[in-house]
Structure formats: C-alpha cells, structure tokens
Design an enzyme around this catalytic site. Structure first.
Site, PDB file in Angstrom:
ATOM      1  N   GLY A   9      82.100  41.036  30.954  1.00  0.00           N
ATOM      2  CA  GLY A   9      81.437  40.615  32.202  1.00  0.00           C
ATOM      3  C   GLY A   9      79.935  40.533  32.004  1.00  0.00           C
ATOM      4  N   ALA A  10      79.534  39.887  30.881  1.00  0.00           N
ATOM      5  CA  ALA A  10      78.111  39.907  30.497  1.00  0.00           C
ATOM      6  C   ALA A  10      77.341  38.711  31.042  1.00  0.00           C
ATOM      7  CB  ALA A  10      78.014  39.916  28.974  1.00  0.00           C
ATOM      8  N   GLY A  15      75.816  43.377  33.911  1.00  0.00           N
ATOM      9  CA  GLY A  15      76.148  43.137  32.497  1.00  0.00           C
ATOM     10  C   GLY A  15      75.059  42.328  31.806  1.00  0.00           C
ATOM     11  N   TYR A 193      89.979  48.797  44.804  1.00  0.00           N
ATOM     12  CA  TYR A 193      88.726  48.958  44.037  1.00  0.00           C
ATOM     13  C   TYR A 193      88.456  50.446  43.791  1.00  0.00           C
ATOM     14  CZ  TYR A 193      83.761  48.416  42.787  1.00  0.00           C
ATOM     15  OH  TYR A 193      82.536  48.455  42.136  1.00  0.00           O
TER      16      TYR A 193
END
Ligand SMILES: NC(=O)C1=CN([C@@H]2O[C@H](COP(=O)(O)OP(=O)(O)OC[C@H]3O[C@@H](n4cnc5c(N)ncnc54)[C@H](OP(=O)(O)O)[C@@H]3O)[C@@H](O)[C@H]2O)C=CC1
Ligand SMILES: CC(C)CCC[C@@H](C)[C@H]1CC[C@H]2C3=C(CC[C@]12C)[C@@]1(C)CCC(=O)[C@@H](C)[C@@H]1CC3
Length: 332
Positions: A9-10, A15, A193
């Site tokens: 998730g960069a 990220g 979540y």
C-alpha cells in the site's frame, strides 16, 4: 550490502510518506513499492524519484486481498531478492464506513470524549463483503493476505545470518470486543476494521514468540488520525477542511491527531532506526504530534493476553492450508 525494504500500500497516504522518509534517511536502499494498481504505483515511483533521483525504487504487483496475487508476488520477490530486511504491512481498507452521529454527540458530552477522538470506539461501523476467494474482504486485505505473504517469504525473512523485520500498520481503533475467535473473519459483525486490526496486534505477538529465534521480529504501530483516502472515505474532504481548525484545537487535548501522512509515518520510520532487540514485542508504537507540531513516538501495551495469539496463529495456518488446497475461487 544494500537493505531491501518492501512496503505494501505504498502508492498513497501513510505508505507513500514512509517511502519518502526512508529514502531521505538512506538513498542506498532498495525500496519496493508493493501495490495493487500499477498506474498509481508508477505515479508514486515518479514522485519519489523527483526528490531522490538516484534511488532504487522497484515496483511489485500485489493485491493483498487476492490470495493468488499474494502467492505470485511472493514468488516474484524470491526471484528478485536474496533477503528482505523490512516488510511494512501497511495496505488497509475500511469499506463503506458509517459514523454513528448520535454516539458521537453523546460521547462529546461525556468524560470519554478524548478517548473517543483517539480510538473512535463505538463510533464506526463498516459494511464488508466477500472477495473472489470467498473470504471477508477486510480480513483478507488487512490481515490474511499479509499473513500469507509473511509465510511465503519466510525463506527470505527467517535467516540465521541476519535479522528481518515486519511492521504492521495497526490502529488504536483495534478492539478486543470487536474480535471473536469463533469468527476470525468477522462475518457476523459490523466492525470488521476493528476486528482485523486487533487480529494484527495478536498476530504480531505470536510471530515474535515463534520467529524471534529465527531472526524475524514483528512490531505494531498506530499512525494516529491522518488525512488520507481512507479518512476521506469516512467523511468527505471538504468537511475535513471545514473542521480543520477544530482538529488542531483537539490536538491540544490528544496528540493522536497527527493529521499529515508525514507525521502519521513517524512510528513506522522510527522503528526503521531501532535495533529489534530493544523493542517491546507487546507494545503498540504510536505516532503522536504535539499541539506545537512536534512529532514523537510512544509505546503502549496492547490489550492482548498470553494464549489467544497462539490460537489465532493456529487458525490462520489452518486457513492457509485450506486456501492453498482449494485454489478455486469462491470455495471457502
Ligand atoms: N488514516 C488514518 O487515520 C489511519 C490509517 N491507518 C492504517 O494505515 C494504513 C494506510 O492507510 P492510509 O494511508 O490511511 O490510507 P490510503 O487509502 O491512502 O492507503 C491505503 C493503501 O493501501 C492500498 N491497498 C488497499 N487495498 C489493497 C489491496 N487489496 N492490495 C494492495 N494494496 C491495497 C491502497 O491502494 P489503492 O490506492 O489502490 O487503494 C493504498 O495504497 C491502513 O492499514 C490503515 O488501516 C490506521 C490508523 C489511522
Ligand atoms: C460527522 C461528525 C460531526 C464528526 C465525526 C468525527 C469522526 C468522523 C472522527 C472522530 C474520531 C475519528 C477517528 C477515526 C475516523 C474519523 C473519526 C471517527 C479513525 C477510526 C480512522 C482510522 C483509525 O484507524 C483510527 C485510529 C481513527 C480514530 C479516530
């Protein structure tokens, strides 16, 4: 020897801010952006190279919510690198969030107002769905895909000759009460979540118990409340802009409103600089920002007992075997 760092998730938010900070610290790194959308990954790479022209930035296609993609990506990592020094497990989703406005105003007038602002306890629910593998999407993305990735990369992460690190981007929204060992995917609840983040806290404790002796160390962080695509999905960006002065005011009472992705990445970056032996395996490291804008990191003991992490680990191994045996979609 150059250090290999993989960030899931960069391509945006925390990220991407972490990647920027890592390259500022050590431009010799081999940084691998593991993303599901290659166009966004290319754009992130281009942005990083604008400020760090000599950096080695690789791209890896990885959809952590798809078990096949995780297995393929792990295979690719094994052909590209001989070791992995840091694996940042940062990709995460909070689909269709709903804020309980009644609970918000009730909480505002209670003694727990500050706690409510730092954990959102009792404020948020989400609508989850099944992914193509037949797993709950939030569980698969936030937890199980990352678990499978670690398992597949064990030959690169668990080497007697050197230490490797995995770092989970968890949350102070992780809650024991949202998690059930009888329903680890959270099929029957409305807080997937919270449940997935609590599971990642437990998994980190279990990983430390089982893998420290093989050179693998796991840590957990909370970035605080950060303005990213995830929070813009909770209330729209114009609303956040409108209440921004209030947010800075709240920061006087709780340092958990880090607000910018740069600040939110503080604990992730700080961990990069620490020796693993000096870290507490049961602590969650919080990114905090003071009212005057000073960033710092504070550990807090996680609400995790001694036995449950091992039970979760065993259940995840069981699910891993099941997924690998039934590699058809929709079978689980
Ligand atoms: N923002 C906040 O206040 C907080 C965030 N966190 C956690 O921080 C982490 C980063 O989120 P944040 O930066 O805020 O939000 P963003 O939405 O900006 O970043 C999330 C990243 O995860 C990626 N991602 C989502 N699903 C997948 C998938 N299936 N496979 C691969 N990548 C995926 C997204 O890719 P894409 O662009 O393709 O969607 C994106 O790059 C998350 O784990 C979140 O839970 C924790 C506490 C607070
Ligand atoms: C609409 C109302 C008038 C105002 C509602 C405010 C809420 C939307 C926020 C208050 C505390 C926030 C919070 C998060 C999301 C937005 C709030 C609920 C998080 C859950 C975001 C993701 C995380 O992982 C947590 C650390 C955040 C905790 C605080």
């Amino acid at each position: 020897m150059e250090r290999v760092v993989i960030v899931t998730g960069a391509n945006s938010g925390i990220g991407l801010a972490l990647c920027e900070r890592l390259l500022t610290e050590d431009v010799q790194l081999r940084l691998c952006l593991a993303c599901r959308n290659m166009q966004r990954a290319e754009a992130a790479r281009a942005a990083l190279l604008t400020s760090h022209a000599d950096a080695h930035v690789d791209l890896l296609h990885l959809d952590v919510g798809s078990m096949k993609s995780v297995l393929d990506a792990a295979q690719e990592v094994k052909t590209r690198y001989r070791k992995v020094d840091f694996l940042y497990l940062n990709a995460g989703i909070m689909p269709n969030p709903q804020v309980n406005i009644g609970a918000f105003f009730k909480g505002l007038l209670s003694r727990n107002a500050i706690r409510m602002f730092s954990t959102a306890e009792g404020l948020l629910t989400q609508q989850d769905r099944l992914n193509a593998d037949g797993l709950q999407e939030v569980f698969a993305t936030n937890l199980f895909g990352h678990f499978l990735l670690i398992r597949e990369l064990e030959p690169l992460l668990c080497q007697s000759s050197h230490t490797s690190r995995v770092v989970w981007t968890s949350s102070s929204n992780a809650s024991h009460s949202a998690f059930s060992m009888e329903d680890i995917q959270h099929r029957n609840g409305t807080e997937p979540y919270s449940s997935s983040k609590y599971a990642s806290d437990m998994l980190s404790v279990a990983l430390n118990r089982q893998k420290n002796s093989q050179g693998l160390f796991s840590s957990v962080i909370c970035p605080g409340l950060v303005m990213t695509n995830l929070t813009y999905g909770i209330v729209p960006s114009f609303f956040w802009t409108l209440i921004m002065p209030i947010m800075y005011l709240i920061r006087v009472f709780t340092n958990t409103f880090t607000i910018s992705p740069y600040n939110g990445a503080e604990a992730l970056f700080w961990l990069f600089l620490q020796k693993p032996e000096s870290l507490d395996p049961r602590a969650k490291y919080h990114s905090l920002t003071s009212a005057l804008g000073r960033n710092y990191v504070q550990p807090q003991q996680m609400d995790v007992d001694n036995e449950t992490p091992e039970v979760l680990f065993a259940k995840l191994l069981e699910l891993e075997n099941f997924v690998k045996k039934n590699d058809h979609v929709g079978y689980i």
